[in-house]
Design a protein around this motif. Structure first.
Motif, short mmCIF file in Angstrom:
data_model
loop_
_atom_site.label_atom_id
_atom_site.label_comp_id
_atom_site.label_asym_id
_atom_site.label_seq_id
_atom_site.Cartn_x
_atom_site.Cartn_y
_atom_site.Cartn_z
N ILE A 233 0.68 -1.19 0.17
CA ILE A 233 0.00 0.06 -0.18
C ILE A 233 1.37 1.34 0.20
O ILE A 233 0.13 2.36 -0.82
N GLN A 234 2.22 1.56 1.22
CA GLN A 234 2.41 2.41 0.74
C GLN A 234 2.45 3.25 0.79
O GLN A 234 1.56 3.62 2.48
N LEU B 99 -9.63 -13.33 6.28
CA LEU B 99 -7.96 -13.88 6.98
C LEU B 99 -7.41 -14.74 5.80
O LEU B 99 -6.14 -14.58 5.07
N GLY B 100 -8.53 -15.08 5.24
CA GLY B 100 -8.19 -16.28 3.80
C GLY B 100 -7.42 -14.99 2.64
O GLY B 100 -6.96 -15.80 1.63
N GLN B 101 -7.74 -14.20 2.59
CA GLN B 101 -7.52 -13.05 1.55
C GLN B 101 -6.61 -12.21 1.77
O GLN B 101 -6.22 -11.21 0.61
N LEU B 102 -6.44 -11.42 2.75
CA LEU B 102 -6.19 -10.46 2.93
C LEU B 102 -4.07 -10.61 2.32
O LEU B 102 -4.10 -9.85 1.71
N PHE B 103 -3.67 -12.28 2.39
CA PHE B 103 -2.20 -11.93 1.90
C PHE B 103 -1.97 -12.01 0.94
O PHE B 103 -1.06 -11.85 0.20
N GLY B 104 -3.85 -12.15 -0.08
CA GLY B 104 -3.58 -12.60 -1.99
C GLY B 104 -3.01 -10.55 -2.03
O GLY B 104 -2.82 -10.79 -2.78
N ILE B 105 -3.06 -9.39 -1.29
CA ILE B 105 -2.73 -8.48 -1.97
C ILE B 105 -0.80 -8.50 -2.12
O ILE B 105 -0.79 -8.08 -2.72
N ARG B 106 -0.62 -9.00 -0.66
CA ARG B 106 0.70 -8.88 -0.94
C ARG B 106 1.74 -10.12 -2.35
O ARG B 106 2.11 -9.16 -2.49
N ALA B 107 0.39 -10.92 -2.34
CA ALA B 107 0.87 -11.58 -3.51
C ALA B 107 0.74 -11.16 -5.14
O ALA B 107 1.54 -11.10 -6.19
N ALA B 108 -0.24 -10.64 -4.81
CA ALA B 108 -0.88 -10.06 -6.12
C ALA B 108 -0.18 -8.53 -6.68
O ALA B 108 0.27 -8.98 -7.21
N MET B 109 1.12 -7.90 -4.96
CA MET B 109 2.43 -7.07 -5.77
C MET B 109 3.24 -7.74 -6.33
O MET B 109 3.86 -6.96 -7.73
N LEU C 231 3.41 -10.51 -7.98
CA LEU C 231 3.18 -11.49 -9.33
C LEU C 231 2.87 -11.10 -10.22
O LEU C 231 3.14 -10.97 -11.44
N ASN C 232 1.95 -9.69 -9.59
CA ASN C 232 0.76 -9.34 -10.84
C ASN C 232 1.16 -8.09 -10.82
O ASN C 232 0.41 -7.15 -11.57
N ASP C 233 1.88 -7.50 -10.25
CA ASP C 233 1.79 -5.68 -9.94
C ASP C 233 0.89 -4.55 -9.77
O ASP C 233 0.68 -3.94 -9.89
N LEU C 234 0.76 -5.56 -8.67
CA LEU C 234 -0.53 -4.82 -8.21
C LEU C 234 -0.54 -3.96 -7.53
O LEU C 234 0.27 -2.83 -7.01
N LYS C 235 -0.98 -2.33 -7.66
CA LYS C 235 -0.39 -1.13 -7.74
C LYS C 235 -0.43 -0.53 -6.62
O LYS C 235 -1.73 -1.44 -5.31
N GLU D 138 -2.66 2.44 -4.67
CA GLU D 138 -4.15 2.50 -4.86
C GLU D 138 -4.90 1.48 -5.32
O GLU D 138 -5.95 1.08 -4.36
N ALA D 139 -4.54 0.73 -5.91
CA ALA D 139 -5.06 -0.90 -6.46
C ALA D 139 -5.28 -1.35 -5.07
O ALA D 139 -6.24 -2.28 -4.63
N ALA D 140 -4.26 -1.86 -4.01
CA ALA D 140 -3.81 -2.41 -3.22
C ALA D 140 -4.55 -1.69 -1.93
O ALA D 140 -5.55 -2.51 -1.06
N ALA D 141 -5.37 0.00 -2.08
CA ALA D 141 -5.58 0.33 -0.72
C ALA D 141 -6.96 0.40 -1.32
O ALA D 141 -7.74 -0.27 -0.02
#
Length: 309
Positions: free
Chosen positions: A185-186, A213-223, A225-229, A231-234
């Motif tokens: 999120i930076q 709880l099963g969805q939260l870490f997906g934000i980290r993984a998407a950054m 593996l998929n270059d999640l930006k 603003e998208a993470a927030a």
């Protein structure tokens, strides 16, 4: 509109302090907002903070003040005990605590508590709730008040029957700033967007019954593996937390909801209710707390009009 204030109204929270001078019709004649919340005021001194802000607005020395919020907590200025639900919200007027050793009349409004198998407390939101009820002339329904600790209240025949608390805002701050997700999120924590596809996708995931709880870490993984930006993470984190909050209200969301919110919260929750297929009416949170405080002041000091110079 009269230019003579008859009351000062204050919403004194954990981090923020708000003060309004109002005339006999509740019109705002002066306003102050500051970061003099509970923690800061305990160091500076509550009386000193209040009098300093009143002086900056040229408030009369005998202007009465009514306060809601954390100034009345156990860690605050003077503890104002809770009124148990079910309760007529006018009962808060009876429990208003008068501050000792003050040259002016200062009262702190008590909060509400729930004493059954699901103990709960609210402080500050009870005044916002009163204002919202008056704004919409409500006798029964569901009132949602998002924030650091979101409150959902069931109103029945003019009485607050029960309520729940969700630590949505606090969790968002903690996870976005102090967990592993801070790297995703930076500096975009304030940039969560109600129209971002990630916000909507996260909402739908929670409303479908998936695990937070099963969805939260997906934000980290998407950054990674998929270059999640950022603003998208927030936006995704906001959608997950707000979605989980709404999903937890399935038992009472068949009714039309009154959403008490302002600014970004109004936009985010409004979109979330639309996605969830929930009907709602929007009441501005600032106006609601001000109206509730004004009604409280009018009940405590019904004969003060015209007394101040």
């Amino acid at each position: 509109m009269s230019q003579v204030p008859i009351y000062a109204l204050s919403d004194w929270g954990t981090t923020r302090f708000r003060l309004w001078l109002v005339d006999g019709a509740g019109n705002v004649l002066g306003e102050k907002r500051a970061d003099d919340g509970l923690d800061v005021s305990r160091v500076k001194g509550f009386a000193s903070v209040l009098e300093g802000h009143l002086a900056s607005l040229s408030a009369p020395s005998d202007l009465p003040v009514v306060i809601c919020g954390m100034a009345g907590s156990r860690q605050g200025w003077v503890e104002a005990n809770y009124v148990p639900v079910p309760a007529d919200l006018n009962a808060i007027l009876v429990g208003a605590v008068k501050l000792p050793d003050m040259a002016r009349d200062v009262r702190i409004i008590p909060g509400l508590c729930q004493l059954d198998d699901t103990p709960n407390v609210m402080r500050g939101e009870e005044t916002q709730l009163l204002g919202a009820i008056l704004d919409r002339n409500l006798s029964s329904g569901i009132i949602a008040m998002p924030g650091t600790h979101s409150k959902w209240v069931e109103l029945k025949q003019g009485r607050a029957k029960s309520f729940g608390t969700y630590m949505t805002g606090e969790l968002y701050a903690l996870v976005s700033q102090q967990s592993i997700l801070r790297h995703s999120i930076q500096n975009a924590a304030e940039s969560a967007s109600a129209n971002h596809p990630e916000f909507i996708a996260a909402l739908k995931s929670m409303l479908a019954g998936n695990s937070l709880l099963g969805q939260l870490f997906g934000i980290r993984a998407a950054m990674l593996l998929n270059d999640l930006k950022p603003e998208a993470a927030a936006s995704r984190l906001s959608g997950l937390l707000i979605g989980a909050e709404i999903a937890g209200q399935k038992s009472i969301t068949n009714n039309r909801i009154v959403l008490v919110a302002s600014g970004a919260m109004a936009t985010l929750y409004g979109k979330a209710f639309d996605v969830a297929g929930l009907d709602f009416d929007l009441v501005d949170a600032d106006e609601a707390v001000r109206k509730g405080l004004f009604v409280a002041a009018s009940g405590i000091w019904p004969n003060v009009k015209g007394n101040f110079k």
